[in-house]
Design a protein around this motif. Structure first.
Motif, PDB file in Angstrom:
ATOM      1  N   ILE A 172     -47.296 -38.055 -12.541  1.00  0.00           N
ATOM      2  CA  ILE A 172     -48.270 -37.593 -11.559  1.00  0.00           C
ATOM      3  C   ILE A 172     -48.686 -36.148 -11.813  1.00  0.00           C
ATOM      4  O   ILE A 172     -49.828 -35.757 -11.531  1.00  0.00           O
ATOM      5  CB  ILE A 172     -47.721 -37.759 -10.122  1.00  0.00           C
TER       6      ILE A 172
ATOM      7  N   LYS B 100     -52.524 -35.049 -12.072  1.00  0.00           N
ATOM      8  CA  LYS B 100     -53.115 -34.018 -11.225  1.00  0.00           C
ATOM      9  C   LYS B 100     -53.815 -32.960 -12.064  1.00  0.00           C
ATOM     10  O   LYS B 100     -54.915 -32.500 -11.729  1.00  0.00           O
ATOM     11  CB  LYS B 100     -52.040 -33.364 -10.354  1.00  0.00           C
TER      12      LYS B 100
ATOM     13  N   ARG C  28     -53.830 -46.621   3.721  1.00  0.00           N
ATOM     14  CA  ARG C  28     -52.745 -45.653   3.564  1.00  0.00           C
ATOM     15  C   ARG C  28     -51.391 -46.326   3.745  1.00  0.00           C
ATOM     16  O   ARG C  28     -50.435 -46.044   3.013  1.00  0.00           O
ATOM     17  CB  ARG C  28     -52.924 -44.518   4.565  1.00  0.00           C
TER      18      ARG C  28
ATOM     19  N   THR D  39     -45.590 -43.992  -1.396  1.00  0.00           N
ATOM     20  CA  THR D  39     -45.597 -42.539  -1.188  1.00  0.00           C
ATOM     21  C   THR D  39     -46.239 -41.834  -2.378  1.00  0.00           C
ATOM     22  O   THR D  39     -47.058 -40.919  -2.207  1.00  0.00           O
ATOM     23  CB  THR D  39     -44.164 -42.028  -0.978  1.00  0.00           C
ATOM     24  N   GLU D  40     -45.893 -42.267  -3.571  1.00  0.00           N
ATOM     25  CA  GLU D  40     -46.448 -41.660  -4.783  1.00  0.00           C
ATOM     26  C   GLU D  40     -47.945 -41.924  -4.885  1.00  0.00           C
ATOM     27  O   GLU D  40     -48.719 -41.026  -5.245  1.00  0.00           O
ATOM     28  CB  GLU D  40     -45.730 -42.190  -6.019  1.00  0.00           C
TER      29      GLU D  40
ATOM     30  N   ASN E  71     -50.022 -42.423  -2.415  1.00  0.00           N
ATOM     31  CA  ASN E  71     -50.693 -41.590  -1.416  1.00  0.00           C
ATOM     32  C   ASN E  71     -50.772 -40.133  -1.874  1.00  0.00           C
ATOM     33  O   ASN E  71     -51.755 -39.442  -1.590  1.00  0.00           O
ATOM     34  CB  ASN E  71     -49.992 -41.685  -0.068  1.00  0.00           C
ATOM     35  N   GLU E  72     -49.742 -39.679  -2.567  1.00  0.00           N
ATOM     36  CA  GLU E  72     -49.767 -38.310  -3.083  1.00  0.00           C
ATOM     37  C   GLU E  72     -50.916 -38.146  -4.073  1.00  0.00           C
ATOM     38  O   GLU E  72     -51.665 -37.154  -4.029  1.00  0.00           O
ATOM     39  CB  GLU E  72     -48.436 -37.968  -3.754  1.00  0.00           C
ATOM     40  N   ALA E  73     -51.076 -39.121  -4.970  1.00  0.00           N
ATOM     41  CA  ALA E  73     -52.167 -39.068  -5.940  1.00  0.00           C
ATOM     42  C   ALA E  73     -53.514 -39.199  -5.241  1.00  0.00           C
ATOM     43  O   ALA E  73     -54.452 -38.439  -5.524  1.00  0.00           O
ATOM     44  CB  ALA E  73     -51.994 -40.174  -6.985  1.00  0.00           C
TER      45      ALA E  73
ATOM     46  N   ASP F  75     -54.345 -38.532  -2.115  1.00  0.00           N
ATOM     47  CA  ASP F  75     -54.653 -37.354  -1.315  1.00  0.00           C
ATOM     48  C   ASP F  75     -55.098 -36.182  -2.191  1.00  0.00           C
ATOM     49  O   ASP F  75     -56.012 -35.428  -1.826  1.00  0.00           O
ATOM     50  CB  ASP F  75     -53.429 -36.945  -0.493  1.00  0.00           C
ATOM     51  N   TYR F  76     -54.460 -36.026  -3.332  1.00  0.00           N
ATOM     52  CA  TYR F  76     -54.791 -34.919  -4.229  1.00  0.00           C
ATOM     53  C   TYR F  76     -56.220 -35.070  -4.748  1.00  0.00           C
ATOM     54  O   TYR F  76     -57.027 -34.136  -4.693  1.00  0.00           O
ATOM     55  CB  TYR F  76     -53.807 -34.883  -5.392  1.00  0.00           C
TER      56      TYR F  76
ATOM     57  N   SER G 269     -53.363 -26.086  -2.532  1.00  0.00           N
ATOM     58  CA  SER G 269     -52.224 -25.865  -1.626  1.00  0.00           C
ATOM     59  C   SER G 269     -52.628 -25.329  -0.265  1.00  0.00           C
ATOM     60  O   SER G 269     -51.798 -25.253   0.644  1.00  0.00           O
ATOM     61  CB  SER G 269     -51.245 -24.874  -2.264  1.00  0.00           C
TER      62      SER G 269
END
Length: 601
Positions: free
Chosen positions: A437, A441, A493, A498-499, A501-503, A505-506, A579
């Motif tokens: 990931i 990113k 969602r 979890t992973e 969603n992290e990708a 969202d980014y 961030s």
């Protein structure tokens, strides 16, 4: 056009529009021994130019000329053969938009590329169609049809808005009635009909209208280089020069897939002809665009889909495999009719000089001009995929590859009209068989902030992976949740890991920030030589500056901020949109491994 008779099977295009800049209209008439019939025209403002009888008796080409002030209505076409007479009425329609009002995609957009068969199945009733060459839907077979369709895409338009993309590029949606299947859509058998297994022409137009309501553009994938081997043209060849290497049954000539003869000053005629005229594969016969009737048919077809369906752009497949001068004429006419429209051409060579050769107004191809506004950056694709796991800080590795790619932007007449991508339906997915990931990113940060038109391949936002080593189907997997019996629904969602969603969202965060950001869509670029594996560049427009920092190593680093004073200038702080933190620009920055920062000054 009125219903087909016993003598006339169909006329293409089935209707046309008044008010076009080019007054010429080609009608291709299909019917048994139709070439033995004569034609007369009776309609104010429409005159008969010529009637062309081809080698096959089953085709007739009628060339009409439409006066500038001709009105919408039904043109009477009278066909006679001896004492036989038949009247057909051909409809001319009002245009819904002027040519100048057709707005294409540009660097303010982000294209989301998807395969309709693999995205979502909204109508299981159309998975199979007995009127077409047999090809049963089978999701267990990676190379068979899976049943995705236009209805499935239509059901998920809100998903694209949630993600933040602004344009959708579908692989071809036109009829592919091929015995072998052709789920991918690149073997057209009817240029005026959406494949029934995807939906209908009306559904396609309705989908585009709904997309426009949600501020989404639609890019149509077209193929002028070849059609499918089960197209009526190959089964009953209109003329011996309708295709290149038409004597394929006795001697099959396949392209050598070497595109360099276009630019090689020492290229042999043999190599050029093999590349340019050879068939892509046996199931995709090579059309001869040097035949003026073939070219006129193709040009009109592209205009018809713009007028009828309201598409916002075209992606032209296998661009350099077709005839250069013919394609340049197409683009010249299209740019004149639709000056604000856009076309991107696929030219799969990873040398920037080669890609730049194909862009409109390139000095590299002068005195010829392709007139093609947008080209695909296969060099960027290659470099970013080479760099993604490299730790070396040597001048030619890691993020230095990316820096060096942009060094050659001096070759492009318009670097902002170059399309960049990490992967697509013809390549390994960016993540291949992994889940890195951090690499994803960083690549996404680069893709969405650099001086290009970005394209994202479907599923990247949920970290879909796959390699082509066994089958193309491995990089064209079904989007999870697109079928009602799927165990996972990644459109929601709650259905994503979890992973994932992290990708998601980014990527979504940057996409939404990017909308309307003129520093990114219009701005100039300043890049710095990578130092210790850290790559820094800025985008600036009318006083607004965005500074991008990429740590291309897996170790913590310190960035000496004074080295970048020429873009920071008198700014003492900024905000990292990744961030959401305030950044002090008066002191050196601490970077974590593989960190990406997008700082608004």
């Amino acid at each position: 056009m009125n219903a087909a008779s016993k003598n006339i099977d169909k006329i293409e295009p089935s209707f046309w529009y008044v008010g076009m800049k080019n007054p010429k209209l080609q009608l291709m008439v299909y019917g048994a021994n139709i070439a033995s019939w004569d034609v007369a025209v009776n309609y104010p403002g429409v005159r008969l130019g010529s009637v062309v009888k081809l080698e096959s008796p089953n085709y007739l080409l009628i060339y009409l000329f439409l006066d500038e002030e001709v009105k919408p209505g039904k043109v009477q076409l009278t066909f006679t053969q001896g004492k036989k007479k038949e009247i057909q009425y051909y409809e001319l329609k009002e245009r819904s938009h002027k040519g100048t009002e057709r707005i294409g995609f540009d660097a303010s957009d982000v294209l989301y590329m998807l395969m309709p068969d693999r995205f979502a199945n909204g109508n299981p009733a159309n998975d199979n169609d007995n009127t077409l060459s047999p090809s049963k839907a089978d999701r267990k077979d990676p190379n068979a049809r899976h049943g995705g369709d236009l209805a499935g895409i239509s059901e998920h338009l809100d998903y694209f808005n949630e993600l933040g993309v602004t344009a959708l590029w579908f692989t071809p949606v036109l009829e592919n009635s091929m015995t072998g299947g052709s789920y991918h859509g690149y073997a057209t058998t009817n240029y005026y009909k959406v494949d029934p297994r995807f939906g209908s022409n009306e559904e396609y137009k309705s989908l585009i209208d709904k997309a426009h309501e949600k501020k989404l553009k639609i890019v149509m994938d077209m193929i002028f280089n070849h059609c499918g081997s089960e197209h009526p043209w190959l089964l009953d060849m209109p003329s011996h020069d309708w295709f290149n290497f038409p004597d394929y049954e006795k001697k099959f000539v396949q392209t050598n897939f070497k595109l360099t003869p276009h630019v090689d000053p020492y290229a042999s005629k043999y190599d050029f002809k093999t590349m340019n005229d050879g068939w892509f594969v046996r199931s995709m016969p090579d059309l001869n665009q040097r035949n003026p009737h073939v070219l006129r048919y193709l040009i009109q077809n592209s205009f018809w889909w713009i007028e009828y369906a309201g598409i916002d752009g075209i992606r032209m497949d296998t661009y350099p495999y077709a005839d250069f001068d013919a394609m340049a004429e197409w683009m010249k006419e299209l740019n004149e009719e639709y000056p604000n429209f856009n076309v991107v051409g696929e030219s799969w060579v990873t040398e920037p000089a080669y890609t730049a050769y194909w862009q409109k107004d390139s000095k590299l191809s002068a005195p010829r001009n392709s007139n093609l506004k947008t080209v695909m950056d296969f060099s960027f694709f290659e470099k970013v995929n080479q760099a993604k796991h490299e730790e070396s800080t040597e001048d030619w590795k890691g993020l230095n590859r990316i820096y060096n790619n942009f060094v050659y932007d001096f070759l492009y007449p318009n670097p902002l009209s170059v399309m960049a991508f990490l992967d697509n339906h013809d390549t390994n997915r960016f993540l291949e068989d992994g889940h890195d990931i951090a690499a994803l990113k960083q690549a996404i940060t680069l893709l969405l902030t650099t001086r290009r038109i970005p394209q994202i391949y479907y599923g990247t936002e949920i970290m879909m992976n796959g390699k082509k080593d066994v089958s193309d189907g491995n990089v064209r997997k079904d989007f999870p949740g697109g079928w009602k019996d799927d165990a996972q629904n990644a459109f929601t969602r709650e259905g994503r890991t979890t992973e994932q969603n992290e990708a998601f969202d980014y990527i979504s965060k940057i996409l939404h920030w990017r909308k309307g950001n003129e520093a990114i869509s219009k701005g100039g670029m300043t890049q710095f030589l990578p130092q210790n594996g850290i790559y820094v560049y800025s985008r600036t427009y009318e006083g607004k500056t965005v500074m991008v920092i990429l740590n291309g190593t897996s170790k913590e680093q310190s960035l000496p901020i004074k080295n970048y004073s020429e873009v920071i200038k008198n700014h003492v702080s900024g905000k990292d949109i990744v961030s959401d933190k305030a950044i002090d620009l008066t002191t050196d920055l601490h970077l974590s491994p593989r960190q990406s920062m997008i700082i608004e000054l």
